[in-house]
Design an enzyme around this catalytic site. Structure first.
Site, PDB file in Angstrom:
ATOM      1  N   MET A 195      -8.776  21.478   2.626  1.00 38.74           N
ATOM      2  CA  MET A 195      -9.633  20.954   3.681  1.00 38.74           C
ATOM      3  C   MET A 195     -11.103  21.140   3.331  1.00 38.74           C
ATOM      4  O   MET A 195     -11.924  20.249   3.570  1.00 38.74           O
ATOM      5  CB  MET A 195      -9.316  21.639   5.011  1.00 38.74           C
ATOM      6  CG  MET A 195     -10.048  21.030   6.191  1.00 38.74           C
ATOM      7  SD  MET A 195      -9.617  19.300   6.478  1.00 38.74           S
ATOM      8  CE  MET A 195      -7.978  19.511   7.184  1.00 38.74           C
ATOM      9  N   HIS A 208       0.746 -10.424  13.663  1.00 45.03           N
ATOM     10  CA  HIS A 208       0.915  -9.146  12.966  1.00 45.03           C
ATOM     11  C   HIS A 208      -0.079  -9.027  11.815  1.00 45.03           C
ATOM     12  O   HIS A 208      -0.730  -7.977  11.660  1.00 45.03           O
ATOM     13  CB  HIS A 208       2.339  -9.022  12.438  1.00 45.03           C
ATOM     14  CG  HIS A 208       2.565  -7.781  11.620  1.00 45.03           C
ATOM     15  ND1 HIS A 208       2.687  -6.528  12.178  1.00 45.03           N
ATOM     16  CD2 HIS A 208       2.646  -7.606  10.272  1.00 45.03           C
ATOM     17  CE1 HIS A 208       2.854  -5.628  11.219  1.00 45.03           C
ATOM     18  NE2 HIS A 208       2.827  -6.260  10.058  1.00 45.03           N
ATOM     19  N   ALA A 229     -11.544  27.807  -1.469  1.00 48.54           N
ATOM     20  CA  ALA A 229     -11.279  26.634  -2.313  1.00 48.54           C
ATOM     21  C   ALA A 229     -10.055  25.867  -1.835  1.00 48.54           C
ATOM     22  O   ALA A 229      -9.303  25.304  -2.636  1.00 48.54           O
ATOM     23  CB  ALA A 229     -11.099  27.069  -3.770  1.00 48.54           C
ATOM     24  N   GLN A 234      -7.179  -4.241   1.027  1.00 47.38           N
ATOM     25  CA  GLN A 234      -5.838  -4.367   0.470  1.00 47.38           C
ATOM     26  C   GLN A 234      -5.193  -5.697   0.847  1.00 47.38           C
ATOM     27  O   GLN A 234      -4.428  -6.270   0.068  1.00 47.38           O
ATOM     28  CB  GLN A 234      -4.989  -3.180   0.934  1.00 47.38           C
ATOM     29  CG  GLN A 234      -5.455  -1.869   0.324  1.00 47.38           C
ATOM     30  CD  GLN A 234      -4.864  -0.648   1.003  1.00 47.38           C
ATOM     31  OE1 GLN A 234      -4.597  -0.653   2.202  1.00 47.38           O
ATOM     32  NE2 GLN A 234      -4.689   0.426   0.247  1.00 47.38           N
ATOM     33  N   THR A 246       0.861  -1.182   0.000  1.00 44.72           N
ATOM     34  CA  THR A 246       0.000   0.000   0.000  1.00 44.72           C
ATOM     35  C   THR A 246       0.896   1.231   0.000  1.00 44.72           C
ATOM     36  O   THR A 246       2.125   1.114  -0.052  1.00 44.72           O
ATOM     37  CB  THR A 246      -0.918   0.020   1.247  1.00 44.72           C
ATOM     38  OG1 THR A 246      -0.142   0.403   2.395  1.00 44.72           O
ATOM     39  CG2 THR A 246      -1.555  -1.342   1.489  1.00 44.72           C
ATOM     40  N   CYS A 247       0.275   2.419   0.095  1.00 42.30           N
ATOM     41  CA  CYS A 247       1.084   3.638   0.051  1.00 42.30           C
ATOM     42  C   CYS A 247       1.944   3.795   1.297  1.00 42.30           C
ATOM     43  O   CYS A 247       2.906   4.559   1.284  1.00 42.30           O
ATOM     44  CB  CYS A 247       0.195   4.861  -0.120  1.00 42.30           C
ATOM     45  SG  CYS A 247      -1.037   5.064   1.176  1.00 42.30           S
ATOM     46  N   ASN A 248       1.622   3.097   2.377  1.00 43.18           N
ATOM     47  CA  ASN A 248       2.399   3.265   3.604  1.00 43.18           C
ATOM     48  C   ASN A 248       3.017   1.984   4.126  1.00 43.18           C
ATOM     49  O   ASN A 248       3.602   1.976   5.205  1.00 43.18           O
ATOM     50  CB  ASN A 248       1.532   3.889   4.706  1.00 43.18           C
ATOM     51  CG  ASN A 248       1.604   5.405   4.686  1.00 43.18           C
ATOM     52  OD1 ASN A 248       2.616   5.973   4.315  1.00 43.18           O
ATOM     53  ND2 ASN A 248       0.525   6.061   5.056  1.00 43.18           N
ATOM     54  N   SER A 268      -2.594   0.489  11.562  1.00 41.88           N
ATOM     55  CA  SER A 268      -2.660   1.593  10.605  1.00 41.88           C
ATOM     56  C   SER A 268      -2.395   2.929  11.289  1.00 41.88           C
ATOM     57  O   SER A 268      -2.484   3.044  12.513  1.00 41.88           O
ATOM     58  CB  SER A 268      -4.040   1.629   9.942  1.00 41.88           C
ATOM     59  OG  SER A 268      -4.281   0.441   9.213  1.00 41.88           O
TER      60      SER A 268
END
Length: 464
Positions: free
Chosen positions: A193, A99, A190, A120, A49-51, A109
């Site tokens: 957030m 784990h 704009a 995922q 994943t991205c992390n 996470s």
């Protein structure tokens, strides 16, 4: 059989290392087959994943398996093996299973209890399954991990409460309006957030989006993302009459939405309900607005309080989730322990079958011609004797398999019956008792550690 997990995540390595060890989904089948081709690797799967990137393998020997993974990662990333070892974690058997269960449950996470990681984990397993690189142990491990993730979320509700500012705004909007279907939102400013909060509101049923910004071009660009419309800043209050929710996040140093203007709007539209979400610092909305009938105002501190309260609830849910994982872990390790004695049981049954056939053939030769009925009776008796003799040794071996002495009983049985069993297939690695007399204290401490960086994460992007 050993299970080994080697991985890198947001806790162990900076992003410049993680990105080099990341595997795009389209590349996984080829890379899995490369890893599977290493000597001694019987099965493998990759979660990327991205992390995080995590590799799960079932090697014949621990050292050979680890060396294969280090070499594989080094060749893939062009990083030195020593550098990879310094920024990765390594778990074996008990810890690797536990784990993966915690990862699947969302306990590992950046945002505790998030849901995306479960999908995922499933995707990583399905790709490995289709690539033909899994085996029976990995199949069972990942299937149970997915079950654990679902069970934790169902029984604890750990993913039910918002833990980011943008999601907290959605939660508060639902409290005020109930169903958000058909509601409209006016976005003032704009910024990122505002855009993220509007995105979550739209995904929860809000249908109309109006964007107002001092730069009309930017307002048009943001409105286009939601198939909404832009309005000029000087027309703000005219369009506010059509809105149910107002999100404000400008860079102004003064109130953009003032009390006198809102008094005029409310007086002209009696009975109107309007909710303000003021994310700006300094604030955009005059706090006096909250006193007007039908108007509710939440600023960034209100949203953060919601996040903090929900994080506390997730911490409590996480303690319960850890207990569920302990139960599921015990169940999996019992299954795995039985698998480790299967080669011995198979060998014992084969020996019994050979003796039965040999002695049955010898007896029938001595008896001469026998009828079909007599043959069936004699064969049934021989088969029954063989099964009854082996029944209790097999049952007891399965019972002892889940204890720390299981490998000793396996070896004794092999010696007593002179069985030829491949030692690599009958390996038994002891699982130490983790000590459960202080489980509640241990679990609570572990959950608190997991929450160390929670308050810093307020986006709805990738958090795995």
């Amino acid at each position: 059989m050993l299970i080994v997990a080697v991985g890198v995540n947001h806790r162990t390595a900076p992003v410049e290392i993680r990105e080099k060890l990341s595997f795009p989904a389209h590349s996984l089948p080829k890379q899995l087959q490369r890893l599977h081709s290493y000597g001694g690797i019987e099965g493998c799967a990759i979660i990327s994943t991205c992390n995080r990137t995590e590799i799960y393998v079932t090697p014949r020997e621990l050292d050979d398996g680890l060396n294969a993974v280090w070499d594989f990662l080094s060749n893939y990333s062009d990083l030195d093996s020593s550098e990879i070892k310094n920024c990765t974690f390594c778990h074996t058997l008990y810890d690797s299973v536990r784990h993966l269960f915690r990862v699947s449950a969302g306990l590992d996470s950046m945002i505790l209890g998030e849901t995306q990681i479960l999908g995922q984990v499933r995707q990583g397993y399905e790709i490995a399954l289709q690539a033909g690189t899994t085996n029976r142990v990995l199949n069972t491990l990942f299937q149970q991990a997915i079950t654990v993730g679902k069970r934790v979320r169902h029984e604890t509700g750990i993913d039910k409460n918002a833990v980011s500012v943008s999601y907290a705004a959605v939660e508060l909007a639902k409290q005020k309006f109930g169903d958000l279907n058909g509601r409209s939102v006016l976005v003032v400013g704009a910024g990122k957030m505002s855009e993220l909060t509007a995105k979550h509101l739209v995904s929860n049923g809000v249908s109309g989006v109006i964007v107002s910004n001092r730069s009309y071009d930017r307002a048009e660009m943001l409105a286009e993302k939601f198939q909404g419309r832009a309005c000029r800043f000087e027309e703000l209050f005219r369009y506010m009459k059509k809105a149910d929710i107002v999100i404000s996040s400008t860079a102004a140093s003064h109130y953009v939405i003032r009390y006198p203007d809102m008094c005029e709007l409310i007086n002209a539209n009696p009975g109107k309900k309007l909710m303000f979400i003021d994310i700006a610092v300094p604030r955009d909305v005059d706090p006096q607005v909250n006193k007007l009938p039908g108007v509710t105002l939440y600023d960034i501190d209100d949203l953060q309080n919601v996040v903090d309260n929900n994080l506390a609830e997730r911490r409590q849910a996480a303690v319960q989730a850890e207990k569920i994982i302990e139960e599921e872990l015990d169940e999996f390790l019992q299954w795995l322990s039985v698998q480790l004695v299967v080669p011995t049981i198979v060998s014992l049954k084969e020996m019994g079958e050979e003796i039965k056939k040999r002695e049955l053939e010898r007896a029938l030769n001595r008896l001469g011609n026998v009828s079909d009925r007599e043959y069936k009776i004699i064969s049934s008796m021989a088969n029954s004797i063989m099964k009854q003799l082996l029944h209790f040794p097999i049952v007891r071996l399965k019972e002892y398999a889940v204890t720390n002495e299981g490998h000793l009983y396996t070896k004794v049985l092999q010696n007593l019956f002179n069985l030829e069993v491949d030692e690599r297939d009958s390996q038994r690695y002891r699982i130490k008792n983790k000590g459960k007399e202080n489980v509640q204290e241990i679990l609570t401490s572990r959950v608190n550690d997991e929450m160390h960086a929670q308050k810093q994460v307020h986006s709805g992007g990738c958090q795995q």
